[in-house]
Design a protein around this motif. Sequence first.
Motif, PDB file in Angstrom:
ATOM      1  N   ASP A   1       0.822  -1.215   0.000  1.00  0.00           N
ATOM      2  CA  ASP A   1       0.000   0.000   0.000  1.00  0.00           C
ATOM      3  C   ASP A   1       0.859   1.270   0.000  1.00  0.00           C
ATOM      4  N   LEU A   2       2.168   1.116   0.231  1.00  0.00           N
ATOM      5  CA  LEU A   2       3.041   2.277   0.384  1.00  0.00           C
ATOM      6  C   LEU A   2       4.106   2.405  -0.704  1.00  0.00           C
ATOM      7  N   TYR A   3       4.600   1.267  -1.210  1.00  0.00           N
ATOM      8  CA  TYR A   3       5.725   1.292  -2.152  1.00  0.00           C
ATOM      9  C   TYR A   3       5.367   0.583  -3.460  1.00  0.00           C
ATOM     10  N   SER A   4       6.344   0.524  -4.362  1.00  0.00           N
ATOM     11  CA  SER A   4       6.160  -0.112  -5.671  1.00  0.00           C
ATOM     12  C   SER A   4       5.878  -1.608  -5.512  1.00  0.00           C
ATOM     13  N   LYS A   5       4.684  -2.030  -5.961  1.00  0.00           N
ATOM     14  CA  LYS A   5       4.318  -3.442  -5.873  1.00  0.00           C
ATOM     15  C   LYS A   5       5.242  -4.294  -6.746  1.00  0.00           C
ATOM     16  N   LYS A   6       5.594  -3.752  -7.885  1.00  0.00           N
ATOM     17  CA  LYS A   6       6.470  -4.483  -8.808  1.00  0.00           C
ATOM     18  C   LYS A   6       7.823  -4.772  -8.166  1.00  0.00           C
ATOM     19  N   LEU A   7       8.424  -3.771  -7.552  1.00  0.00           N
ATOM     20  CA  LEU A   7       9.724  -3.946  -6.901  1.00  0.00           C
ATOM     21  C   LEU A   7       9.631  -4.929  -5.735  1.00  0.00           C
ATOM     22  N   LEU A   8       8.545  -4.856  -4.985  1.00  0.00           N
ATOM     23  CA  LEU A   8       8.371  -5.744  -3.835  1.00  0.00           C
ATOM     24  C   LEU A   8       8.235  -7.202  -4.272  1.00  0.00           C
ATOM     25  N   ILE A   9       7.506  -7.433  -5.364  1.00  0.00           N
ATOM     26  CA  ILE A   9       7.363  -8.809  -5.865  1.00  0.00           C
ATOM     27  C   ILE A   9       8.722  -9.357  -6.292  1.00  0.00           C
ATOM     28  N   GLN A  10       9.492  -8.524  -6.984  1.00  0.00           N
ATOM     29  CA  GLN A  10      10.814  -8.973  -7.438  1.00  0.00           C
ATOM     30  C   GLN A  10      11.736  -9.239  -6.244  1.00  0.00           C
ATOM     31  N   LEU A  11      11.615  -8.423  -5.198  1.00  0.00           N
ATOM     32  CA  LEU A  11      12.404  -8.645  -3.984  1.00  0.00           C
ATOM     33  C   LEU A  11      12.025  -9.963  -3.320  1.00  0.00           C
ATOM     34  N   SER A  12      10.732 -10.242  -3.244  1.00  0.00           N
ATOM     35  CA  SER A  12      10.285 -11.489  -2.617  1.00  0.00           C
ATOM     36  C   SER A  12      10.768 -12.702  -3.405  1.00  0.00           C
ATOM     37  N   LEU A  13      10.764 -12.599  -4.731  1.00  0.00           N
ATOM     38  CA  LEU A  13      11.263 -13.700  -5.559  1.00  0.00           C
ATOM     39  C   LEU A  13      12.768 -13.885  -5.377  1.00  0.00           C
ATOM     40  N   GLY A  14      13.489 -12.768  -5.201  1.00  0.00           N
ATOM     41  CA  GLY A  14      14.935 -12.849  -4.957  1.00  0.00           C
ATOM     42  C   GLY A  14      15.236 -13.590  -3.657  1.00  0.00           C
ATOM     43  N   LEU A  15      14.460 -13.288  -2.610  1.00  0.00           N
ATOM     44  CA  LEU A  15      14.624 -13.996  -1.335  1.00  0.00           C
ATOM     45  C   LEU A  15      14.337 -15.485  -1.501  1.00  0.00           C
ATOM     46  N   PHE A  16      13.331 -15.782  -2.296  1.00  0.00           N
ATOM     47  CA  PHE A  16      12.978 -17.174  -2.525  1.00  0.00           C
ATOM     48  C   PHE A  16      14.126 -17.930  -3.217  1.00  0.00           C
ATOM     49  N   VAL A  17      14.777 -17.271  -4.174  1.00  0.00           N
ATOM     50  CA  VAL A  17      15.919 -17.885  -4.874  1.00  0.00           C
ATOM     51  C   VAL A  17      17.031 -18.215  -3.881  1.00  0.00           C
ATOM     52  N   VAL A  18      17.338 -17.259  -2.994  1.00  0.00           N
ATOM     53  CA  VAL A  18      18.395 -17.474  -1.992  1.00  0.00           C
ATOM     54  C   VAL A  18      18.049 -18.668  -1.099  1.00  0.00           C
ATOM     55  N   GLY A  19      16.811 -18.697  -0.603  1.00  0.00           N
ATOM     56  CA  GLY A  19      16.388 -19.810   0.252  1.00  0.00           C
ATOM     57  C   GLY A  19      16.442 -21.143  -0.458  1.00  0.00           C
ATOM     58  N   SER A  20      16.051 -21.159  -1.729  1.00  0.00           N
ATOM     59  CA  SER A  20      16.048 -22.399  -2.507  1.00  0.00           C
ATOM     60  C   SER A  20      17.457 -22.936  -2.720  1.00  0.00           C
ATOM     61  N   LEU A  21      18.387 -22.035  -2.995  1.00  0.00           N
ATOM     62  CA  LEU A  21      19.780 -22.458  -3.208  1.00  0.00           C
ATOM     63  C   LEU A  21      20.366 -23.047  -1.925  1.00  0.00           C
ATOM     64  N   ILE A  22      20.091 -22.391  -0.785  1.00  0.00           N
ATOM     65  CA  ILE A  22      20.592 -22.913   0.504  1.00  0.00           C
ATOM     66  C   ILE A  22      19.988 -24.295   0.777  1.00  0.00           C
ATOM     67  N   ALA A  23      18.680 -24.438   0.522  1.00  0.00           N
ATOM     68  CA  ALA A  23      18.010 -25.722   0.780  1.00  0.00           C
ATOM     69  C   ALA A  23      18.567 -26.831  -0.104  1.00  0.00           C
ATOM     70  N   GLY A  24      18.804 -26.499  -1.382  1.00  0.00           N
ATOM     71  CA  GLY A  24      19.297 -27.503  -2.318  1.00  0.00           C
ATOM     72  C   GLY A  24      20.702 -27.984  -2.002  1.00  0.00           C
ATOM     73  N   LEU A  25      21.477 -27.151  -1.310  1.00  0.00           N
ATOM     74  CA  LEU A  25      22.865 -27.502  -0.986  1.00  0.00           C
ATOM     75  C   LEU A  25      23.038 -27.854   0.487  1.00  0.00           C
ATOM     76  N   THR A  26      21.936 -28.031   1.202  1.00  0.00           N
ATOM     77  CA  THR A  26      21.995 -28.226   2.659  1.00  0.00           C
ATOM     78  C   THR A  26      22.780 -29.473   3.070  1.00  0.00           C
ATOM     79  N   PRO A  27      23.636 -29.348   4.101  1.00  0.00           N
ATOM     80  CA  PRO A  27      24.378 -30.518   4.584  1.00  0.00           C
ATOM     81  C   PRO A  27      23.630 -31.282   5.686  1.00  0.00           C
ATOM     82  N   ASN A  28      22.611 -30.639   6.319  1.00  0.00           N
ATOM     83  CA  ASN A  28      21.916 -31.301   7.426  1.00  0.00           C
ATOM     84  C   ASN A  28      20.525 -30.701   7.623  1.00  0.00           C
ATOM     85  N   VAL A  29      19.778 -31.279   8.529  1.00  0.00           N
ATOM     86  CA  VAL A  29      18.397 -30.858   8.783  1.00  0.00           C
ATOM     87  C   VAL A  29      18.331 -29.429   9.322  1.00  0.00           C
ATOM     88  N   GLU A  30      19.289 -29.045  10.168  1.00  0.00           N
ATOM     89  CA  GLU A  30      19.268 -27.704  10.780  1.00  0.00           C
ATOM     90  C   GLU A  30      19.354 -26.605   9.719  1.00  0.00           C
TER      91      GLU A  30
END
Length: 526
Positions: A84-113
């Motif tokens: 409601d306050l900032y660019s929706k387009k930029l926020l969506i792209q930011l959320s997708l960027g965070l998702f990419v980071v999380g996915s890469l960490i998960a795919g390379l995870t050495p343990n459950v933690e």
Amino acid sequence: MTATAPPADTAEVGTRMSRREVLQALSGLMVGMFVSILASTVVANALPRIIADLHGSQTVYTWIVTSELLAMTATVPLWGKLADLYSKKLLIQLSLGLFVVGSLIAGLTPNVEVLLVSRVVQGIGAGGMTALATIVMAAMIPPRELGRYAGIFGAVFGVGTIAGPLIGGLLVDTSWLGWRWCFLIGVPFSLLAIVLLQRTLHLPVVRRKVQIDWLGAVLITTGVSTLLIWSSLAGNKFAWASGWTAVMVTGGVVLLALAVLVEARAAEPIVPLDIFRNRTVSLATVASVLVGVAMFGGTVFLSQYFQISLGKSPTVAGLMSLPMIFGLLVSSTVAGQLITKFGRWKAYLVAGAAVMTVGMLLLGTIDAGTSVLVLSIYMAVLGIGVGMLMQNLVLAAQNDVPAHELGAATSVLTFFRSMGGAIGVSALGAILANRVTSLTAEKLGPAAVTDGGSAEVPDLSTLPAPLLAVVQDVYGTATADLFLIGAPIALLALIVVLFIKEKPLHTLSGDERRVQEEAAAQAAAH
């Protein structure tokens, strides 16, 4: 609060987008939303393999799902407020960027933690995508036309929710890929969505001075997280009636009470409390919580039932989810088209809640000997009900609030639906773990239970035939119990939906309504 001169593209607010332009703009949103939903579901069929490889317990199984849902739930209101306050387009792209980071960490995870941490990062990104996609739709498309596109989004949600296990199963069963690709597969889709959004999504941005209620955000997130963690651990790591329960429940309630006080006084609250004065929003919120508890709480453990109780491979387990996909796909699309044509929507909410309740009751009768045909019919019934209900709850609320509160209303509904899902997965997961443990100890003796007080998720290939039959029976009985618990919750959703008052759908988009409201406010001021 004063608004500065809007950027050049704000002039486009008054220009209705053509159907072709809307579909182009929605392409990136649909890819992004598919990815965010996929994150919650693609690991479903891989979890038995992951947990067996890492020697995890049923509690760990639940938490790999819950941690992502928890992060998504806790951050949705903040994403909605930022929209409601900032660019929706930029926020969506930011959320997708965070998702990419999380996915890469998960795919390379050495343990459950590390895997659990990565799921939290994925959840924050997925929370942004889930909330913002619906908000952007409402900004571009009038509610009267929204049914046509909401049907498409409902289908995307359904396919992502239930096709995820199929994709996950295929990846697990493909020797040169394996379960790590259940996390990595989302990366190229996320990057594609970012590019598509950059090229196709053009929304006006009205810049104004803002003050984000960070204290409220922290209190809401911490309070909800505390209660969700308690619901996951109670009955397993400690007794429901115990000192830990008293501390965690009291702490969570106190934090949320403080959040209400802060939100009531904040200039820009994360969750505007006055939005709940709107009867439609309040009832749709309650129904969303109940739908989340019933749907997520029951269905997330179905793939485990397919693999352990029925002895199916991950790929076959994924294929067995298809009847639910088709039921959800058909009902959400058909209902969306009919709503656009006739402008009536309440009948689909009521019918959806009723059919979902019946589907839950039917699935409450399953066991280790249930045939695939019978299971398919039961799952199709549940999918049809959810398809008519879930997206149209959002439509009803969006149609009944001022345009400047579209983001808040949408994120509130998404937040509570996700919270219901997280509660359902954690609480019903704890019940399942407890039930499996007690049944296992009852049939095989206390030695079958680990020192931690819970039965490990078994590797079926290592079990002798007599023991295998017992384990399959235990998981079949325990899974059916979850749907029997979910059925009265779905019935409550039906009762709540009956009290929602049907109102004619707006024929202007959210942005067009916002321009009108601001013009009317300026005229009144003069």
